[in-house]
Motif scaffolding. Structure first.
Motif, PDB file in Angstrom:
ATOM      1  N   GLN A 257      40.829  37.021  45.348  1.00  9.92           N
ATOM      2  CA  GLN A 257      40.690  38.339  44.733  1.00  9.92           C
ATOM      3  C   GLN A 257      42.052  38.890  44.336  1.00  9.92           C
ATOM      4  O   GLN A 257      42.207  39.465  43.255  1.00  9.92           O
ATOM      5  CB  GLN A 257      39.973  39.302  45.686  1.00  9.92           C
ATOM      6  N   SER A 258      43.042  38.690  45.202  1.00 11.30           N
ATOM      7  CA  SER A 258      44.399  39.142  44.880  1.00 11.30           C
ATOM      8  C   SER A 258      44.928  38.404  43.661  1.00 11.30           C
ATOM      9  O   SER A 258      45.548  39.000  42.778  1.00 11.30           O
ATOM     10  CB  SER A 258      45.312  38.915  46.084  1.00 11.30           C
TER      11      SER A 258
ATOM     12  N   GLN B 296      43.258  39.734  40.583  1.00 15.46           N
ATOM     13  CA  GLN B 296      43.824  41.026  40.215  1.00 15.46           C
ATOM     14  C   GLN B 296      45.191  40.856  39.562  1.00 15.46           C
ATOM     15  O   GLN B 296      45.516  41.515  38.575  1.00 15.46           O
ATOM     16  CB  GLN B 296      43.934  41.948  41.445  1.00 15.46           C
ATOM     17  N   THR B 297      46.003  39.941  40.135  1.00 10.92           N
ATOM     18  CA  THR B 297      47.323  39.665  39.549  1.00 10.92           C
ATOM     19  C   THR B 297      47.165  39.134  38.130  1.00 10.92           C
ATOM     20  O   THR B 297      47.899  39.536  37.220  1.00 10.92           O
ATOM     21  CB  THR B 297      48.097  38.658  40.424  1.00 10.92           C
TER      22      THR B 297
ATOM     23  N   ASP C 295      46.244  42.009  35.950  1.00  9.52           N
ATOM     24  CA  ASP C 295      47.429  42.840  35.693  1.00  9.52           C
ATOM     25  C   ASP C 295      48.361  42.159  34.700  1.00  9.52           C
ATOM     26  O   ASP C 295      48.877  42.796  33.780  1.00  9.52           O
ATOM     27  CB  ASP C 295      48.182  43.132  36.998  1.00  9.52           C
TER      28      ASP C 295
END
Length: 161
Positions: free
Chosen positions: A54-55, A58-59, A62
């Motif tokens: 998930q991180s 998200q990265t 972004d």
């Protein structure tokens, strides 16, 4: 929750009067507990991996948004650059037209420069000739001085006469 299920499974096996020997049951229970521990460990690993994934997602999102914003800025810069290039091309075309306007003047200036060079060479030749006559001019000046002295003497004689 899994521990509770295993414990629930253990009670009936421990209290039942089945034909399975209790040592065998204990091995099965240990094997199930080992598998439960492994499953619990795998579950934690999966949760950690899911969080990391998930991180990472998200990265990526972004970074994608940042790249999109940078692309928009780059598009604006390129648009401005194209306007500058167009303006520069137009200015160059106008300058070339002005150069063409001055071409006849440049030809006349070159011709005048050639005539001036010829005059300067003629003047140099004249100066060389003047240098040749310099000794004669000195003698002529001396003779002129002597003539002036004679004329003054003559004038004095005339005054006396």
């Amino acid at each position: 929750a899994l521990d509770a299920r295993v414990q629930a499974l253990q009670r009936p096996l421990e209290t039942s009067s089945s034909a399975i020997p209790s040592i065998a049951l204990q091995e099965i229970v240990r094997d199930l507990q080992d598998k439960l521990a492994q499953l619990s460990h795998d579950h934690l690993t999966l949760e950690s991996s899911t969080s990391s994934l998930q991180s990472a997602v998200q990265t990526c999102a972004d970074n994608g948004e940042q790249m999109w914003n940078e692309q928009k800025v780059l598009d604006k810069v390129m648009s401005g650059f194209l306007v500058v290039m167009q303006t520069s091309n137009e200015a160059n075309s106008a300058l070339e037209a002005r150069v063409d306007e001055f071409q006849p003047h440049l030809v006349r200036l070159s011709e005048a420069n050639g005539a001036l060079d010829a005059r300067m060479q003629a003047n140099s030749a004249l100066e060389a000739r003047v240098d040749e006559f310099q000794p004669h001019l000195v003698r002529l000046s001396e003779a002129n001085g002597a003539l002036d002295a004679r004329m003054q003497a003559n004038s004095a004689l005339e005054a006396r006469v």
